[in-house]
Design a protein around this motif. Structure first.
Motif, mmCIF file in Angstrom:
data_model
loop_
_atom_site.group_PDB
_atom_site.id
_atom_site.type_symbol
_atom_site.label_atom_id
_atom_site.label_comp_id
_atom_site.label_asym_id
_atom_site.label_seq_id
_atom_site.Cartn_x
_atom_site.Cartn_y
_atom_site.Cartn_z
ATOM 1 N N PHE A 209 0.833 -1.210 0.000
ATOM 2 C CA PHE A 209 0.000 0.000 0.000
ATOM 3 C C PHE A 209 0.866 1.258 0.000
ATOM 4 N N HIS A 210 1.937 1.266 0.800
ATOM 5 C CA HIS A 210 2.824 2.437 0.828
ATOM 6 C C HIS A 210 3.428 2.689 -0.556
ATOM 7 N N VAL A 211 3.891 1.626 -1.189
ATOM 8 C CA VAL A 211 4.521 1.757 -2.511
ATOM 9 C C VAL A 211 3.488 2.168 -3.561
ATOM 10 N N VAL A 212 2.327 1.535 -3.518
ATOM 11 C CA VAL A 212 1.260 1.837 -4.482
ATOM 12 C C VAL A 212 0.780 3.276 -4.318
ATOM 13 N N SER A 213 0.675 3.734 -3.075
ATOM 14 C CA SER A 213 0.219 5.108 -2.834
ATOM 15 C C SER A 213 1.212 6.116 -3.400
ATOM 16 N N ARG A 214 2.512 5.856 -3.212
ATOM 17 C CA ARG A 214 3.509 6.776 -3.765
ATOM 18 C C ARG A 214 3.476 6.743 -5.290
ATOM 19 N N ALA A 215 3.291 5.546 -5.858
ATOM 20 C CA ALA A 215 3.171 5.434 -7.316
ATOM 21 C C ALA A 215 1.967 6.225 -7.824
ATOM 22 N N ALA A 216 0.852 6.170 -7.074
ATOM 23 C CA ALA A 216 -0.347 6.916 -7.464
ATOM 24 C C ALA A 216 -0.069 8.419 -7.487
ATOM 25 N N LEU A 217 0.644 8.907 -6.479
ATOM 26 C CA LEU A 217 0.982 10.331 -6.440
ATOM 27 C C LEU A 217 1.928 10.689 -7.579
ATOM 28 N N ASN A 218 2.869 9.788 -7.901
ATOM 29 C CA ASN A 218 3.785 10.036 -9.017
ATOM 30 C C ASN A 218 3.045 10.125 -10.345
ATOM 31 N N MET A 219 1.961 9.362 -10.477
ATOM 32 C CA MET A 219 1.161 9.383 -11.718
ATOM 33 C C MET A 219 0.315 10.641 -11.842
ATOM 34 N N GLY A 220 0.217 11.399 -10.749
ATOM 35 C CA GLY A 220 -0.552 12.642 -10.797
ATOM 36 C C GLY A 220 -1.947 12.552 -10.222
ATOM 37 N N ILE A 221 -2.267 11.429 -9.540
ATOM 38 C CA ILE A 221 -3.581 11.323 -8.911
ATOM 39 C C ILE A 221 -3.667 12.347 -7.779
ATOM 40 N N SER A 222 -4.771 13.047 -7.718
ATOM 41 C CA SER A 222 -4.959 14.102 -6.724
ATOM 42 C C SER A 222 -4.948 13.531 -5.307
ATOM 43 N N LYS A 223 -4.327 14.261 -4.369
ATOM 44 C CA LYS A 223 -4.297 13.852 -2.962
ATOM 45 C C LYS A 223 -5.664 13.968 -2.313
ATOM 46 N N LEU A 224 -6.615 14.597 -2.966
ATOM 47 C CA LEU A 224 -7.981 14.684 -2.457
ATOM 48 C C LEU A 224 -8.884 13.635 -3.093
ATOM 49 N N VAL A 225 -8.627 13.322 -4.344
ATOM 50 C CA VAL A 225 -9.435 12.325 -5.050
ATOM 51 C C VAL A 225 -9.104 10.912 -4.573
ATOM 52 N N PHE A 226 -7.818 10.643 -4.370
ATOM 53 C CA PHE A 226 -7.364 9.307 -3.966
ATOM 54 C C PHE A 226 -8.058 8.811 -2.692
ATOM 55 N N VAL B 93 8.154 -5.250 10.662
ATOM 56 C CA VAL B 93 8.370 -6.094 9.476
ATOM 57 C C VAL B 93 7.898 -5.347 8.228
ATOM 58 N N GLN B 94 6.814 -4.584 8.412
ATOM 59 C CA GLN B 94 6.263 -3.812 7.301
ATOM 60 C C GLN B 94 7.290 -2.825 6.763
ATOM 61 N N THR B 95 8.011 -2.162 7.671
ATOM 62 C CA THR B 95 9.021 -1.193 7.248
ATOM 63 C C THR B 95 10.112 -1.859 6.420
ATOM 64 N N LEU B 96 10.558 -3.042 6.857
ATOM 65 C CA LEU B 96 11.585 -3.776 6.119
ATOM 66 C C LEU B 96 11.089 -4.165 4.727
ATOM 67 N N VAL B 97 9.850 -4.659 4.646
ATOM 68 C CA VAL B 97 9.291 -5.074 3.353
ATOM 69 C C VAL B 97 9.105 -3.868 2.438
ATOM 70 N N VAL B 98 8.665 -2.748 3.009
ATOM 71 C CA VAL B 98 8.518 -1.519 2.212
ATOM 72 C C VAL B 98 9.861 -1.105 1.623
ATOM 73 N N ALA B 99 10.919 -1.196 2.422
ATOM 74 C CA ALA B 99 12.249 -0.811 1.947
ATOM 75 C C ALA B 99 12.656 -1.644 0.740
ATOM 76 N N ILE B 100 12.398 -2.951 0.798
ATOM 77 C CA ILE B 100 12.757 -3.840 -0.318
ATOM 78 C C ILE B 100 11.905 -3.520 -1.541
ATOM 79 N N MET B 101 10.579 -3.403 -1.336
ATOM 80 C CA MET B 101 9.660 -3.128 -2.453
ATOM 81 C C MET B 101 9.968 -1.784 -3.103
ATOM 82 N N ALA B 102 10.150 -0.758 -2.266
ATOM 83 C CA ALA B 102 10.356 0.593 -2.799
ATOM 84 C C ALA B 102 11.685 0.719 -3.531
#
Length: 529
Positions: free
Chosen positions: A175-192, A446-455
């Motif tokens: 979710f953390h990675v997908v959310s950052r990808a969404a912001l990179n694509m230009g999805i509005s922080k209010l619409v998301f 554990v989530q932080t470690l997995v996020v680091a690898i995914m990101a």
């Protein structure tokens, strides 16, 4: 005729066996046409997500009258158990089945797709053979009968909990990675968050309505006001600050900052005199020390960025983008995780953690007067959606911001709503029920470690010395707080046993203060990340 039954079922003089053969041949011609027509639809540019929606709506409209009238007497009453089973049947048999089929058909051909389907009976037999091992487990004695009764496919419940929590952390990390990808694509922080919370509300609403039908109090203006302010803190401020912080920093450090939530919650509860700080006991000392470490870690992350420790863009991430066309097609739309304004982003993330902790603290008294957790969450989501829509009406004037411009944008919204808010919420409730809130919170790092690898793979995220030092301090602080909470429960259990023993022997004792035992200092759900 020798077979009277076959004769009675003859239509226009055609025996039933011949009818079956004719029907099956006709059916195969129909399916063959479906393969060709589906590929033609994809060639015309029809979306792989729109096509199954319309197809299943038409199928449902055709089937519904027959199901209603023909099975009116034999249809059992609907229960939550049935609804859950139907949901997972749809997830496997409709969503995954049709989704993978259309993707495969688009990349191959109708003939190849049809030939692959011939393997279904063999795969079905293999699955049935593996699942049939459940019956063997009943005849095998185990030391822990309770764990045996709750075993699934021979897996003990304790192992199920660990597997579920690990899977949950992968889901939230995504979710953390997908959310950052969404912001990179230009999805509005209010619409998301609007779309995300609508999906979460639609998923949660049926469970809240049916499961809490009897225990849900009548709604009053006072309750509505409390739900409104819970939404303001736990949805609008919480998710708003999170997206702002994520956009200015990176997924890994957004995740690491969230490890400070239990400590901040303890600090808030102590300042509001909801939580008693007992510095003369191990639990009090541990929680105070853990809170201090978390505050120190957050301060280090905010004030000291430090030199770059690891840069994946020089190896794996860049290599995949430049040498692998398939990986490039997947990774390129996701953008990167380069921080835009480190200090400002960390301040936003601190606001996110403060909002989340405030929501946990203020939710406790609301649940005492309105003891229906799913309904409270549903009302909170509803008011959160309304608040975001009102803010968007003033701040997001571009109507195109509400339109999906690619399949990736739609995927990020669906992932956030279904996986991070729907499936993860249900899994976490089950884990808390079986393992307790401390068990669930222990897995948070554990989530932080997995996020680091995914990101690092998906977004090419760099890691800085200040962020790493701060993350280590915050995680250490989290475990001190969890240890303190565990010790507090042991003291509470001993005090309760002493009171019961005194009551049995007729000895009067002064009432023992309950302190923070009923206060949910550990986040029961990360639904509002």
């Amino acid at each position: 005729m020798a077979d009277n039954t076959d004769n009675r079922r003859a239509i226009w003089g055609v025996p039933e066996k011949l009818q079956l053969h004719i029907a099956m041949l006709t059916l195969q011609f129909g399916y063959a046409g479906f393969h060709v027509v589906s590929r033609a639809a994809l060639n015309m540019g029809i979306s792989k997500l729109v096509f199954p929606v319309y197809r299943n709506i038409i199928a449902l409209l055709l089937l519904l009258p027959f199901a209603y009238f023909l099975e009116k007497k034999e249809r059992p009453a609907i229960t939550l158990n049935f609804l859950i089973q139907f949901f997972f049947l749809a997830l496997i048999g409709i969503t995954a089945n049709q989704g993978f089929y259309l993707l495969g058909l688009d990349y191959t051909s109708p003939t190849f797709a049809s030939s692959m389907q011939n393997s279904v009976p063999a795969i079905t037999f293999l699955m049935a053979a593996l699942l049939s091992r459940r019956s063997i487990q009943k005849s095998v004695p185990m030391a822990d009968n309770t764990d045996n009764r709750r075993a699934i496919w021979g897996v003990p419940e304790k192992l199920q909990l660990h597997i579920a929590m690990l899977t949950l952390q992968f889901g939230y990390a995504g979710f953390h990675v997908v959310s950052r990808a969404a912001l990179n694509m230009g999805i509005s922080k209010l619409v998301f968050p609007v779309y995300r919370n609508i999906i979460a509300l639609l998923l949660l609403l049926p469970f809240a309505y049916f499961l809490e039908k009897k225990e849900r109090p009548a709604i009053t203006l006072n309750f509505l006001i409390q739900f409104f302010f819970l939404a303001l803190i736990g949805i609008t401020a919480n998710q708003g600050f999170y997206l702002l912080g994520l956009d200015y920093t990176s997924p890994t450090f957004a995740s690491s900052m969230q490890n400070s939530v239990p400590a901040i919650t303890f600090l808030m509860a102590a300042l509001l005199r909801i939580e008693k700080v007992r510095i003369n006991r191990r639990d009090g000392i541990s929680k105070v020390l853990g809170t201090a470490l978390c505050v120190a870690g957050a301060s280090v992350i905010t004030l000291y960025k430090g030199p770059t420790i690891y840069t994946p863009t020089s190896n794996l991430h860049a290599h995949l983008l430049t040498t692998n066309s398939a990986a490039s097609a997947v990774l390129a739309p996701l953008g990167d995780a380069a921080p835009k304004n480190w200090t400002l982003g960390c301040i936003y993330l601190i606001g996110h953690c403060l909002s989340w902790s405030g929501w946990l603290v203020f939710q406790a008294p609301v649940l005492k007067s309105y003891p229906a957790r799913l309904s409270v969450t549903s009302y909170t989501l509803l008011f959160g959606i309304i608040q975001f829509v009102i803010i968007a009406a003033f701040c997001e004037r571009d109507s195109q911001a509400w339109v999906f411009h690619s399949g990736w944008e739609l995927f990020t919204i669906l992932y956030a709503g279904i996986v991070a808010s729907g499936i993860a919420f249900a899994v976490q409730i089950w884990c808390i029920d079986r393992g307790g809130p401390v068990f669930v919170a222990v897995y948070q790092p554990v989530q932080t470690l997995v996020v680091a690898i995914m990101a690092s793979i998906a977004l090419g995220e760099e890691f800085y010395l200040g962020g790493i030092i701060g993350a280590v301090l915050i995680i250490a602080g989290l475990y001190f707080v969890l240890y303190g909470k565990s010790e507090e429960r042991k003291f509470a259990a001993l005090e309760k046993a002493a009171i019961q023993s005194s009551a049995e022997h007729g000895i009067e004792r002064a009432p023992v203060s309950r302190g923070s035992i009923t206060t949910p200092l550990l986040h029961q759900s990360t639904n509002n990340v």
